[in-house]
Design an enzyme around this catalytic site. Structure first.
Site, mmCIF file in Angstrom:
data_model
loop_
_atom_site.group_PDB
_atom_site.id
_atom_site.type_symbol
_atom_site.label_atom_id
_atom_site.label_comp_id
_atom_site.label_asym_id
_atom_site.label_seq_id
_atom_site.Cartn_x
_atom_site.Cartn_y
_atom_site.Cartn_z
ATOM 1 C CB CYS A 313 -0.891 0.037 1.232
ATOM 2 S SG CYS A 313 -2.148 -1.240 1.260
ATOM 3 C CD GLU A 347 -0.837 -6.526 -2.596
ATOM 4 O OE1 GLU A 347 -2.017 -6.564 -2.199
ATOM 5 O OE2 GLU A 347 0.148 -6.698 -1.852
#
Length: 458
Positions: A313, A347
């Site tokens: 994140c 990601e």
């Protein structure tokens, strides 16, 4: 109006504009005898969702709920750029394009419309962010009792984040009106699972050092008189000028990691929270002055990633966005990958703002490498391979290829792949780099990677 139910759609006027846009009704409530509706503007990001009154609606243009086509298969998220890849080991020759090579088809109408909607949504969003400097708390504590003891604890489903598809009506609605952190008050964009007792308050107060959440300014002042932290816990691994980075282990500093994730979820919609922070490292970027270290943003990464993700994140807080700090976070993540001797990638899926930041960083970094190439022999054109670009930048091969394709730099000519840099591309790159004032200095990084596979339970 009785026939306005959840799922119905109706044109709604933007809060700070005159235009009407089709919006879906998510929920409704009655406040002081007046019905309010929580709506989502179709074709716009959820950060613009809000409660509205009937006075802002075109009630004569009500539409029924959308019909769901169950026969059409849902496509996967995939890579953000879905163009075909060229062989990674092919030598790319760099040349100045001829007029015939520079003739490329114009963007499609659909592509232009998508970009227009994205930019319009971002432009509208900026005017909706409430980032107002406020004076330091100066309210006397009227009671010597520990006012924090009565605060509810966070739900157990807090911690690190993973990708999700939001179907719950409750989590589709913003639940925090305002947060106060440091000298700023910020209007959140999305739902975050803070305790319900606190989300019903007009303002949620956060300690900018330990990120503990409190119910009032009085509680915050009392907490600050006892809080021992003037910076994030963990190790300071980078300092250059007034910018520092701290590495926080999600197992050793679980409370801080969970509070950080709760804060981040207010501005990240494409992730969901779960309890276990042990498998993650958190890298917090701060700006320091005489009062302490003030958080600007952070990124997290798995201690062990089977898919070579170097970021799980990533977030810069709204009050400091569009100042180059997002690229600084991304550059720092790749600097860690260089020390590790690996290539990395964020990601997926990325948020819309995350995708824009990464696409810009990849473009600038790769163009910087290509434009600095020198020919091996006089009279020859400079040449480089995809693998070499990946090794120098630590950007994963797939991201290098997709970026070259996105920039329309790569073409197949006389049996080989050729990079063609137009004057427009060079000028655009020079202009964007001139605006990039802050960069990571690798000499200021003091960090050694750990082999987490040999450390048992971390």
């Amino acid at each position: 109006m009785d026939n306005l139910e959840e799922g119905y759609r109706v044109p709604v006027k933007f809060r700070d504009g005159e235009d009407y846009h089709l919006a879906e009704i998510i929920s409704k409530k009655v406040v002081n005898g007046e019905t309010k509706y929580y709506i989502h503007y179709e074709a716009f990001n959820k950060r613009l969702d809000e409660w509205v009154e009937e006075s802002r609606m075109k009630l004569d243009e009500i539409q029924g709920p959308k019909k769901i086509d169950t026969k059409t298969p849902v496509k996967g998220q995939g890579h953000p750029f879905s163009r075909p890849c060229s062989p990674a080991g092919d030598v790319l020759q760099c040349s100045t394009p001829t007029p015939s090579q520079m003739k490329r088809g114009p963007p499609t109408k659909k592509k232009k419309l998508e970009e227009k909607l994205v930019h319009k949504a971002l432009a509208v969003n900026v005017s909706h962010i409430d980032v107002t400097p406020i004076p330091s708390p100066n309210i006397p504590v009227s009671d010597s009792q520990d006012v924090e003891d009565s605060l509810p604890s966070a739900p157990r489903q807090t911690g690190s984040m993973s990708a999700h598809h939001d179907t719950d009506v409750v989590t589709r609605m913003k639940n925090v009106e305002l947060i106060e952190i440091g000298k700023y008050r910020i209007r959140p964009w999305y739902f975050s699972p803070y305790p319900q007792e606190l989300t019903e308050l007009p303002v949620l107060y956060l300690c900018e050092y330990c990120l503990k959440y409190l119910k009032s300014r009085t509680c915050l002042k009392h907490h600050l008189s006892k809080c021992l932290l003037l910076h994030p816990p963990g190790n300071e691994i980078y300092r250059q000028g007034n910018i520092s980075f701290f590495e926080i282990d999600g197992r050793k500093h679980k409370s801080y990691a969970q509070n950080l994730c709760l804060l981040a979820k207010l501005f990240l919609d494409h992730k969901t929270l779960y309890y276990d922070t042990d498998p993650f490292l958190f890298y917090v970027m701060c700006e320091f002055d005489s009062r302490g270290h003030h958080i600007l943003g952070y990124f997290s990464k798995e201690k062990e990633s089977s898919e070579d993700y170097n970021v799980a994140c990533i977030l810069t807080l709204p009050q400091i966005q569009r100042k180059g700090y997002g690229k600084l976070l991304i550059e720092f993540s790749y600097e860690l990958s260089k020390v590790e001797g690996k290539t990395g990638s964020p990601e997926k899926p990325l948020s819309d703002l995350g995708l824009l930041s990464y696409r810009s960083y990849w473009s600038q970094t790769i163009l910087e490498i290509i434009m600095g190439l020198k020919p091996n022999e006089p009279g020859e054109r400079p040449a480089i391979t995809i693998n070499e670009i990946s090794e120098v930048t630590s950007i994963k091969r797939e991201d290098v290829i997709s970026t070259l394709q996105h920039l329309n730099l790569i073409s197949y000519f006389k049996g080989q792949y050729v990079l063609t840099l137009s004057k427009e591309t060079r000028d655009s790159h020079a202009k964007s780099m001139s605006r990039r004032k802050i960069r990571i200095d690798s000499k200021a990084l003091h960090w050694q990677p750990k082999d987490w596979s040999k450390r048992g339970k971390w």
